[in-house]
Structure formats: structure tokens, C-alpha cells
Design a protein around this motif. Structure first.
Motif, mmCIF file in Angstrom:
data_model
loop_
_atom_site.group_PDB
_atom_site.id
_atom_site.type_symbol
_atom_site.label_atom_id
_atom_site.label_comp_id
_atom_site.label_asym_id
_atom_site.label_seq_id
_atom_site.Cartn_x
_atom_site.Cartn_y
_atom_site.Cartn_z
ATOM 1 N N GLN A 119 0.836 -1.206 0.000
ATOM 2 C CA GLN A 119 0.000 0.000 0.000
ATOM 3 C C GLN A 119 0.873 1.259 0.000
ATOM 4 O O GLN A 119 0.594 2.213 -0.725
ATOM 5 N N TYR A 120 1.932 1.260 0.800
ATOM 6 C CA TYR A 120 2.808 2.439 0.854
ATOM 7 C C TYR A 120 3.529 2.624 -0.496
ATOM 8 O O TYR A 120 3.737 3.746 -0.952
ATOM 9 N N ARG A 121 3.892 1.503 -1.131
ATOM 10 C CA ARG A 121 4.579 1.592 -2.426
ATOM 11 C C ARG A 121 3.655 2.213 -3.477
ATOM 12 O O ARG A 121 4.064 3.065 -4.265
ATOM 13 N N GLU A 122 2.388 1.787 -3.451
ATOM 14 C CA GLU A 122 1.403 2.338 -4.402
ATOM 15 C C GLU A 122 1.272 3.853 -4.206
ATOM 16 O O GLU A 122 1.244 4.618 -5.165
ATOM 17 N N LEU A 123 1.222 4.266 -2.946
ATOM 18 C CA LEU A 123 1.103 5.694 -2.642
ATOM 19 C C LEU A 123 2.342 6.460 -3.106
ATOM 20 O O LEU A 123 2.240 7.456 -3.838
ATOM 21 N N LEU A 124 3.530 5.995 -2.703
ATOM 22 C CA LEU A 124 4.775 6.717 -3.007
ATOM 23 C C LEU A 124 5.040 6.762 -4.511
ATOM 24 O O LEU A 124 5.563 7.756 -5.025
ATOM 25 N N PHE A 133 3.833 9.821 -6.506
ATOM 26 C CA PHE A 133 4.432 11.148 -6.293
ATOM 27 C C PHE A 133 5.961 11.118 -6.442
ATOM 28 O O PHE A 133 6.684 11.478 -5.520
ATOM 29 N N PRO A 134 6.469 10.726 -7.629
ATOM 30 C CA PRO A 134 7.933 10.672 -7.791
ATOM 31 C C PRO A 134 8.550 12.060 -7.600
ATOM 32 O O PRO A 134 8.054 13.054 -8.139
ATOM 33 N N GLY A 135 9.603 12.119 -6.781
ATOM 34 C CA GLY A 135 10.300 13.400 -6.561
ATOM 35 C C GLY A 135 9.564 14.377 -5.668
ATOM 36 O O GLY A 135 10.043 15.476 -5.418
ATOM 37 N N LYS A 136 8.380 14.000 -5.183
ATOM 38 C CA LYS A 136 7.577 14.928 -4.372
ATOM 39 C C LYS A 136 7.532 14.469 -2.917
ATOM 40 O O LYS A 136 7.699 13.298 -2.609
ATOM 41 N N LYS A 137 7.242 15.437 -2.040
ATOM 42 C CA LYS A 137 7.171 15.154 -0.608
ATOM 43 C C LYS A 137 5.899 14.361 -0.291
ATOM 44 O O LYS A 137 4.801 14.727 -0.726
ATOM 45 N N VAL A 138 6.031 13.305 0.490
ATOM 46 C CA VAL A 138 4.878 12.531 0.970
ATOM 47 C C VAL A 138 5.055 12.337 2.475
ATOM 48 O O VAL A 138 5.989 11.670 2.924
ATOM 49 N N VAL A 139 4.153 12.957 3.261
ATOM 50 C CA VAL A 139 4.237 12.876 4.720
ATOM 51 C C VAL A 139 3.263 11.802 5.208
ATOM 52 O O VAL A 139 2.053 11.934 5.005
ATOM 53 N N VAL A 140 3.794 10.758 5.828
ATOM 54 C CA VAL A 140 2.964 9.650 6.313
ATOM 55 C C VAL A 140 2.854 9.747 7.831
ATOM 56 O O VAL A 140 3.864 9.818 8.535
ATOM 57 N N ALA A 189 7.948 -1.418 7.056
ATOM 58 C CA ALA A 189 7.228 -1.413 5.768
ATOM 59 C C ALA A 189 7.484 -0.110 5.008
ATOM 60 O O ALA A 189 7.678 -0.110 3.788
ATOM 61 N N LEU A 190 7.498 1.014 5.733
ATOM 62 C CA LEU A 190 7.736 2.314 5.087
ATOM 63 C C LEU A 190 9.164 2.393 4.541
ATOM 64 O O LEU A 190 9.386 2.873 3.421
ATOM 65 N N ALA A 191 10.137 1.927 5.319
ATOM 66 C CA ALA A 191 11.533 1.964 4.864
ATOM 67 C C ALA A 191 11.708 1.113 3.606
ATOM 68 O O ALA A 191 12.390 1.514 2.656
ATOM 69 N N GLU A 192 11.042 -0.053 3.575
ATOM 70 C CA GLU A 192 11.149 -0.932 2.398
ATOM 71 C C GLU A 192 10.488 -0.285 1.172
ATOM 72 O O GLU A 192 11.030 -0.326 0.067
ATOM 73 N N ALA A 193 9.304 0.317 1.381
ATOM 74 C CA ALA A 193 8.609 0.977 0.258
ATOM 75 C C ALA A 193 9.416 2.179 -0.235
ATOM 76 O O ALA A 193 9.481 2.448 -1.440
ATOM 77 N N ASP A 194 10.056 2.887 0.696
ATOM 78 C CA ASP A 194 10.861 4.067 0.356
ATOM 79 C C ASP A 194 12.030 3.658 -0.540
ATOM 80 O O ASP A 194 12.355 4.347 -1.516
ATOM 81 N N ALA A 195 12.653 2.517 -0.216
ATOM 82 C CA ALA A 195 13.821 2.057 -0.978
ATOM 83 C C ALA A 195 13.452 1.713 -2.424
ATOM 84 O O ALA A 195 14.294 1.774 -3.321
ATOM 85 N N GLU A 196 12.159 1.369 -2.652
ATOM 86 C CA GLU A 196 11.739 0.929 -3.991
ATOM 87 C C GLU A 196 11.113 2.047 -4.821
ATOM 88 O O GLU A 196 10.694 1.822 -5.947
ATOM 89 N N THR A 197 10.989 3.248 -4.256
ATOM 90 C CA THR A 197 10.267 4.322 -4.969
ATOM 91 C C THR A 197 11.082 5.621 -4.956
ATOM 92 O O THR A 197 12.094 5.737 -4.271
ATOM 93 N N GLU A 198 10.590 6.613 -5.717
ATOM 94 C CA GLU A 198 11.339 7.863 -5.918
ATOM 95 C C GLU A 198 10.802 9.045 -5.098
ATOM 96 O O GLU A 198 11.313 10.146 -5.201
ATOM 97 N N ALA A 199 9.737 8.844 -4.328
ATOM 98 C CA ALA A 199 9.152 9.976 -3.579
ATOM 99 C C ALA A 199 10.091 10.392 -2.439
ATOM 100 O O ALA A 199 10.994 9.643 -2.054
ATOM 101 N N ASP A 200 9.856 11.590 -1.909
ATOM 102 C CA ASP A 200 10.621 12.090 -0.759
ATOM 103 C C ASP A 200 9.775 11.806 0.488
ATOM 104 O O ASP A 200 8.870 12.567 0.821
ATOM 105 N N LEU A 201 10.059 10.680 1.150
ATOM 106 C CA LEU A 201 9.211 10.231 2.260
ATOM 107 C C LEU A 201 9.556 10.933 3.573
ATOM 108 O O LEU A 201 10.714 10.957 3.981
ATOM 109 N N TRP A 202 8.535 11.514 4.216
ATOM 110 C CA TRP A 202 8.664 12.070 5.569
ATOM 111 C C TRP A 202 7.717 11.262 6.463
ATOM 112 O O TRP A 202 6.616 10.904 6.026
ATOM 113 N N VAL A 203 8.120 10.985 7.692
ATOM 114 C CA VAL A 203 7.226 10.265 8.611
ATOM 115 C C VAL A 203 6.997 11.114 9.857
ATOM 116 O O VAL A 203 7.868 11.895 10.257
ATOM 117 N N MET A 204 5.785 10.982 10.439
ATOM 118 C CA MET A 204 5.518 11.761 11.661
ATOM 119 C C MET A 204 4.675 10.961 12.643
ATOM 120 O O MET A 204 3.881 10.096 12.269
#
Length: 555
Positions: free
Chosen positions: A306-311, A314-321, A366-381
């Protein structure tokens, strides 16, 4: 003409004839049956069957998530346990009306006690029971009317199932007597782009058929409008339509100061709509949807997908989860289903996650794994952070998993007042204005009786926002707003004046906020913020900003 005041949602304006939502049917008396057990059983079964068929038919017509809601209701209506409860009361000599009323009330109490996802379904039972009673009595079921022509819907408030059924070709605008700017009705109105004024106490006096103008920008309902007023409203509606189709540009003030406009999303499937409306990324992704319908936590692999689909959207864009924000109005059986007298002040948000740290660690994995496979700029809070110690706990944990940008939600006055210390450790802050207002004003956001206090325009709330904005500016840390306040175009300007560097909202609100920001400079935004802070209450803060804004040049 007269003017009824409420809280407007968005900047829309609409006009048309009033149609009032039918009120709930009175409870039946427990009088003995005069037609016998077999006849009463047959009446009850026919009525339940007819209601289930009608709910399924409506669901098929509505499609999407509304269909799921309504098919679930139809299944509840025909639940065999409920049927047995109804039969038992009829066998004891009751009428079908009383048997249905009493059995459904008992079932509702059981579901409420279970809590969690099933607890949320308890309110649906009232709706089904009312429909079955109406069928037994041969009267129209309470709920959204269908007069066969476009109309302004006036209601005390709307159940989520009612809102799912709104025919947007027919419902020109929505006026509610109860509810505040963060009620479910307000949130759904924003999401669907419906013109709405909520909390309009005097709307109880409106009568079917009278023509009114609903002006969300002014927060008013105008009765007996003149031809001139109708023409002006029609012109404004046409201008808004053209603003909606204006070219999509990044959010910026009139002087070129850039303010990122981001989307609040509840599931990955909503990403495409946000991108189409010009969202520059995601300012709040709510992860609850993954958990709310489960009896146990989803696996790391299910979450990662699910996180991979989301990220990926938004390639290259900020995504705050936002990490799972359970508790209060969203209890989860596997996390915190213990009964609490006052759940809004209980084990919720980060507190609940710390008590079940494995769930938090699985989310981060799960977020770290999805982040490694995608181009978005992942922020977590982390949600509901109240102390500096909690900030350090979460940011250290996120970095342990290789997540490079870790921040906190500021929803509790303590973290706003200590924003400088909190931001010394966190990479960013995101202000959740719905909860920040609830906790500042000591007014439960789910309680209609105190909805009047639940207003993010209140200077006490704005003062806390200023603390966070000032701390962010001093430390060079971004400060976003992701509560409903960001979707109010006039308030969005004030929030920027208080130091917000990005705004996140329902995608349908982006066009109005983008347009309003483009008409104000940073200096003007700061002046408007000062005017709001100098007021004594929410209503006068709104008024002061409107009065001052009218004196500024048109950019």
C-alpha cells in the motif's frame, strides 16, 4: 430578506428551493398485538426484506465506497441473530413495530460495547431500524429526500450513510443546524466539494419550498433574496467554476513567496485525484484505513504494498505519512480496546503505539522498504506528541530504520508551547488544527453540544500556531498545517502569516486556497494574522480579517 449565520465550508455559493430532511420517527409504544403472532412475524419479515432490497439497490446506483457502506447495512438488516431477537419479542405478544425497535436498540448497545469497527456500525443500526419502522407504518423513511428537482438540503445533521447517498446533480448546497467546522458533515462536504454552511442554528425556521442563497464564503444563508442578490450569486458561482478550471500552478503568494499546497489522503487510490487537482505532494497520509477494518494488524508485506502504491504516485515529491493514529474515535481491538472514561485524553496516538511498540516498528519497516523501492521524498511523523521526550523517542526510532526525515504532529498545547525544544529534535512539525482546537478549548470535537467551541479561528488556537511558526523560522525547520483549517481559504492566509510554510487539505479545496493565496503578499498575510490574534473570539477574528482584507489592493 434575513441572514442566518453559520460556519461556511469553502468559498462556494448556491441558490435554490429548500427541502428539509425528514425528522426521525418517534419510538413506538409497547402495546399488545391485535393481529396475532404469525401476522406480526410476516409484517416484520416483509419490512426488513424490503429495506434490505432498497439499500442494495441504492448501493448499486451509488457505486464506489457508498455501495460498500450500503451493502453492509443490508446485511446487518437481515442478520439472523437480529431476526431471532425480533421473533422472540413478537412471540411474547409484541407488535412488529415494538419488536423491531427494541431488538435493534439491544443489538446497537451490544455493538457499542464491542467498540472498534463494529462500534462505528452502531449508528447504522438506527438508520436501518428507522427505515423498517417507516415501512411498517407506511410512511416515508427519514433520510435524504428525493424531490425530483435540484434543491438546498436543510438537515439537523447528516449520518455518513446519508452523505454517501447525496446526489450531487440534485443537492445544490447543504445547510445543517448542528455540527461545527470539523464535523463529519463538514469534512465530507469539503471532500465532495459541496457548498455548505454548518452549525446554522436558525436554519430550523426554514420551510420547504422557500428560495435561499447559501454563501459558504460569508458563512450565511440569505432568505427571500432580491433579484439583484440572486444575479450576483449566480455570477460568483460562474466565476468559481472558471477558477476551478484555471491552470494548475504551485502554491504561491502575490509576491512570489512559495507555499506548498499538499493533499490529505486516506488511501492510495485517492492519489490520482489529488495529482489531477495540482497537489504538490501529500501533507498527511492517514494509515488508519489499513488497520480499521482488521481484527489484527496487517502484515509488513501488506503494508509495504500500500505504501509503495502511494509513493509511486508522487515521484520526486514530498509525501508525509502519519503513523497509526488510533484511539478516541478510532479504537482498535488489537491496540487499545480497553474501556476509557475519556478516550480523547487517554491512550491514543503515539501513546498507544509505544504501548504496542511492535506495531510501530512494523510500520516503520514497511515504510523503509517501500521508500527504498520508490522515488518519492518520504517524511514520517508521529501523532499526538505531547512532550520533548516523546519527540526524541520517535525521531530516534525512525532514524534507526534509515528514514531520513522524521517529525511530529502538534495537536496538544504542550508541544506547541515547547515548539522550540520539540523542533530542536524533530526535522519538521505538522499542526493538526482539529485536535489542537479540541484540546485548547477543552471541547470534544465529536460532541454536538460543544461544537461552537470547535473553531480553529479562535485566537487562543492561533496563538499556539504562532509559537510553532516562530520556532520553525528560528530553527530553519518546516511547519505545515494539515488540519481542516488549511482548507478554509481566508484562514489559510492567516496561517501563512503565522509562519506556516505548507498547507495540506482535501484535494477539492486546493483550487480555492491556491486562488486566495495568490491575491495576498506575505506582509498582508502577517497583518491579517495580527488582526486575528488581536480579537477576543473566533467570530470577531473572522470579522477583523474580512474587514482588513477589504482595504488591501487587488493583486
Amino acid at each position: 430578506m434575513s441572514e442566518l449565520r453559520g460556519v461556511g465550508i469553502g468559498l462556494g455559493v448556491a441558490q435554490g428551493p429548500v427541502v428539509r430532511m425528514t425528522e426521525a420517527l418517534p419510538a413506538p409504544e409497547n402495546t399488545p398485538s391485535t393481529v396475532g403472532v404469525d401476522a406480526e412475524r410476516a409484517r416484520a419479515r416483509d419490512a426488513v426484506g424490503a429495506v434490505a432490497a432498497e439499500l442494495n439497490a441504492r448501493g448499486e446506483a451509488a457505486g464506489g465506497s457508498a455501495q460498500e457502506v450500503l451493502e453492509a447495512q443490508a446485511m446487518i438488516a437481515e442478520d439472523p441473530t437480529l431476526q431471532d431477537e425480533v421473533d422472540a419479542r413478537i412471540d411474547a405478544g409484541s407488535t412488529a413495530e415494538w419488536a423491531v425497535h427494541d431488538a435493534f436498540a439491544g443489538f446497537r448497545a451490544t455493538l457499542e460495547a464491542v467498540g472498534g469497527y463494529l462500534g462505528e456500525r452502531a449508528a447504522d443500526l438506527d438508520d436501518i431500524a428507522q427505515r423498517v419502522l417507516a415501512h411498517l407504518r407506511g410512511v416515508a423513511a427519514p433520510g435524504v429526500p428525493d424531490p425530483g428537482h435540484p434543491y438546498i438540503l436543510v438537515a439537523r445533521d447528516l449520518a455518513p450513510a446519508d452523505t454517501a447517498l447525496l446526489n450531487l446533480d440534485q443537492v445544490l448546497a447543504l445547510v445543517t443546524i448542528d455540527g461545527g467546522p470539523t464535523s463529519h458533515t463538514a469534512i465530507l462536504a469539503r471532500e465532495k466539494g459541496i457548498v455548505a454552511v454548518v452549525g446554522t442554528v436558525r436554519a430550523a425556521d426554514l420551510v420547504d419550498g422557500e428560495t435561499v442563497i447559501v454563501d459558504a464564503a460569508a458563512g450565511t444563508v440569505i432568505t427571500s433574496p432580491s433579484d439583484d442578490e440572486k444575479q450576483r450569486a449566480a455570477q460568483r458561482a460562474a466565476e468559481r467554476l472558471s477558477a476551478d478550471t484555471a491552470p494548475l500552478t504551485p502554491g504561491a503568494l502575490a509576491d512570489g513567496t512559495s507555499i506548498a499546497l499538499l493533499a490529505n489522503l486516506g488511501k492510495p487510490a485517492d492519489a490520482a485525484d489529488a495529482v489531477a487537482r495540482g497537489a504538490e505532494g501529500v501533507g498527511l497520509f492517514r494509515t488508519e484505513f489499513l488497520f480499521l477494518s482488521s481484527a489484527q494488524a496487517p502484515t509488513v508485506a501488506q503494508q509495504r504494498e500500500q505504501y509503495r502504491e502511494l509513493l509511486s504516485a508522487f515521484p520526486g515529491k514530498k509525501v508525509v505519512v502519519r503513523m497509526l493514529d488510533a484511539g478516541a474515535d478510532k479504537p482498535l481491538a488489537f491496540l487499545n480496546d480497553a474501556h476509557e472514561e475519556n478516550p480523547a485524553l487517554g491512550l491514543r496516538g503515539l501513546r498507544a503505539l509505544r504501548a504496542s511498540e511492535d506495531i510501530l516498528r512494523e510500520q516503520l519497516t514497511a515504510l523503509a522498504e517501500a521508500d527504498a523501492e520508490t522515488e518519492a521524498d518520504l517524511w514520517v511523523m508521529a501523532p499526538m506528541v505531547a512532550t520533548v521526550e516523546e519527540t526524541v523517542y520517535f525521531t530516534d526510532l525512525a532514524r534507526e530504520y534509515g528514514l531520513k526525515t522524521a517529525g511530529v504532529m502538534v495537536e496538544v498545547p504542550s508541544s506547541a508551547l515547547l515548539a522550540d525544544r520539540v523542533l530542536a529534535h524533530a526535522d519538521f512539525a505538522s499542526i493538526g488544527t482539529n485536535d489542537l482546537t479540541q484540546y485548547t478549548m477543552a471541547a470534544d470535537r465529536l460532541l454536538g453540544s460543544v461544537a461552537g467551541f470547535q473553531d480553529p479561528w479562535h485566537p487562543a488556537v492561533l496563538r499556539l500556531v504562532r509559537e510553532v511558526g516562530a520556532a520553525g523560522a528560528r530553527l530553519g525547520k518546516p511547519v505545515g498545517i494539515c488540519g481542516e483549517a488549511a482548507a478554509d481559504p481566508q484562514l489559510a492566509v492567516v496561517l501563512v502569516g503565522l509562519g506556516a510554510t505548507s498547507l495540506s487539505m482535501a484535494p477539492s479545496a486546493l483550487a480555492d486556497v491556491r486562488h486566495t493565496l495568490s491575491t495576498r503578499t506575505l506582509d498582508e498575510a502577517r497583518s491579517l494574522a495580527e488582526a486575528a490574534l488581536a480579537a477576543d473570539d473566533a467570530a470577531s477574528a473572522r470579522q477583523a480579517v474580512a474587514t482588513l482584507a477589504a482595504t488591501f489592493p487587488h493583486h
